[in-house]
Design a protein around this motif. Structure first.
Motif, PDB file in Angstrom:
ATOM      1  N   ASP A  17     -13.126 -10.445-121.912  1.00 49.73           N
ATOM      2  CA  ASP A  17     -14.006 -11.359-121.176  1.00 49.73           C
ATOM      3  C   ASP A  17     -14.958 -12.134-122.088  1.00 49.73           C
ATOM      4  OD1 ASP A  17     -15.743  -9.344-121.850  1.00 49.73           O
ATOM      5  OD2 ASP A  17     -16.224  -8.775-119.794  1.00 49.73           O
ATOM      6  N   GLU A  52     -15.407 -25.093-115.527  1.00 47.63           N
ATOM      7  CA  GLU A  52     -14.716 -24.446-114.409  1.00 47.63           C
ATOM      8  C   GLU A  52     -13.264 -24.903-114.365  1.00 47.63           C
ATOM      9  OE1 GLU A  52     -16.442 -23.836-110.215  1.00 47.63           O
ATOM     10  OE2 GLU A  52     -14.981 -25.450-109.937  1.00 47.63           O
ATOM     11  N   THR A  85     -19.926 -20.383-120.764  1.00 46.83           N
ATOM     12  CA  THR A  85     -19.382 -19.412-119.826  1.00 46.83           C
ATOM     13  C   THR A  85     -18.441 -20.149-118.875  1.00 46.83           C
ATOM     14  OG1 THR A  85     -21.373 -18.058-119.993  1.00 46.83           O
ATOM     15  CG2 THR A  85     -19.965 -17.699-118.069  1.00 46.83           C
ATOM     16  N   TYR A  86     -17.161 -19.869-118.999  1.00 52.09           N
ATOM     17  CA  TYR A  86     -16.138 -20.521-118.185  1.00 52.09           C
ATOM     18  C   TYR A  86     -15.892 -19.706-116.919  1.00 52.09           C
ATOM     19  CZ  TYR A  86     -14.904 -23.519-122.138  1.00 52.09           C
ATOM     20  OH  TYR A  86     -14.931 -24.449-123.144  1.00 52.09           O
ATOM     21  N   VAL A  87     -15.762 -20.402-115.809  1.00 48.12           N
ATOM     22  CA  VAL A  87     -15.427 -19.758-114.540  1.00 48.12           C
ATOM     23  C   VAL A  87     -14.022 -20.201-114.170  1.00 48.12           C
ATOM     24  CG1 VAL A  87     -15.997 -19.543-112.094  1.00 48.12           C
ATOM     25  CG2 VAL A  87     -17.829 -19.711-113.792  1.00 48.12           C
ATOM     26  N   LYS A  89     -11.051 -19.968-111.313  1.00 47.65           N
ATOM     27  CA  LYS A  89     -10.813 -19.685-109.905  1.00 47.65           C
ATOM     28  C   LYS A  89      -9.308 -19.728-109.677  1.00 47.65           C
ATOM     29  CE  LYS A  89     -15.236 -21.411-108.279  1.00 47.65           C
ATOM     30  NZ  LYS A  89     -15.905 -22.281-107.312  1.00 47.65           N
ATOM     31  N   GLU A 104     -12.318 -15.108-108.596  1.00 48.77           N
ATOM     32  CA  GLU A 104     -13.096 -15.672-109.696  1.00 48.77           C
ATOM     33  C   GLU A 104     -13.171 -14.708-110.869  1.00 48.77           C
ATOM     34  OE1 GLU A 104     -16.837 -17.552-108.935  1.00 48.77           O
ATOM     35  OE2 GLU A 104     -16.141 -18.439-107.059  1.00 48.77           O
ATOM     36  N   LYS A 105     -12.962 -15.261-112.055  1.00 51.36           N
ATOM     37  CA  LYS A 105     -13.079 -14.517-113.305  1.00 51.36           C
ATOM     38  C   LYS A 105     -13.910 -15.356-114.274  1.00 51.36           C
ATOM     39  CE  LYS A 105     -10.225 -11.082-112.327  1.00 51.36           C
ATOM     40  NZ  LYS A 105     -10.607  -9.687-112.287  1.00 51.36           N
ATOM     41  N   THR A 106     -14.682 -14.688-115.106  1.00 51.76           N
ATOM     42  CA  THR A 106     -15.536 -15.370-116.075  1.00 51.76           C
ATOM     43  C   THR A 106     -15.116 -14.983-117.486  1.00 51.76           C
ATOM     44  OG1 THR A 106     -17.363 -15.298-114.507  1.00 51.76           O
ATOM     45  CG2 THR A 106     -17.940 -15.687-116.794  1.00 51.76           C
ATOM     46  N   VAL A 108     -16.628 -15.612-121.394  1.00 49.95           N
ATOM     47  CA  VAL A 108     -17.703 -16.134-122.245  1.00 49.95           C
ATOM     48  C   VAL A 108     -17.092 -16.540-123.584  1.00 49.95           C
ATOM     49  CG1 VAL A 108     -19.862 -15.575-123.415  1.00 49.95           C
ATOM     50  CG2 VAL A 108     -19.426 -14.683-121.109  1.00 49.95           C
TER      51      VAL A 108
END
Length: 110
Positions: A17, A52, A85-87, A89, A104-106, A108
């Motif tokens: 992550d 995103e 920080t990328y989100v 979806k 949703e996943k994040t 960094v």
């Protein structure tokens, strides 16, 4: 190929992550396919905002008789060009009011 349809992503596995900028991150998605007649076609990978991403899987279906349903993995290689920080979806179908549902996943990126 006779039909192309969006396919619900049931789960997502991200190896790490937190990653370094310009490194490659493997993202695996898991979906249900009818064996013998369906297969992975492509991802729709949309830059919906600066950090995103919206991801939808598409399947193909042939006129061959279908078999049992099975889970199969597909893969995206994410190589970020900037820190942040990328989100992500991932499309998980629609609810009873026909609104999209997203997993949703994040990630960094440093």
């Amino acid at each position: 190929i006779t039909i192309l349809d969006p396919l619900k992503i049931d789960s997502v596995k991200i190896a790490q992550d937190t990653i370094d900028v310009f490194s490659i991150q493997t993202i695996k998605t898991y979906s249900q396919f009818a064996n013998k007649c369906e297969g992975f076609y492509a991802y729709d990978y949309v830059h919906s905002a600066r950090l995103e991403r919206k991801v939808t899987t598409y399947k193909f279906k042939t006129s061959t008789a279908c078999g049992e349903t099975e889970t199969r993995a597909s893969q995206i290689n994410f190589r970020p060009q900037q820190k942040g920080t990328y989100v992500f979806k991932f499309w998980n179908g629609t609810n009873t009011s026909n609104s999209d549902i997203w997993i949703e996943k994040t990630i960094v990126v440093q």
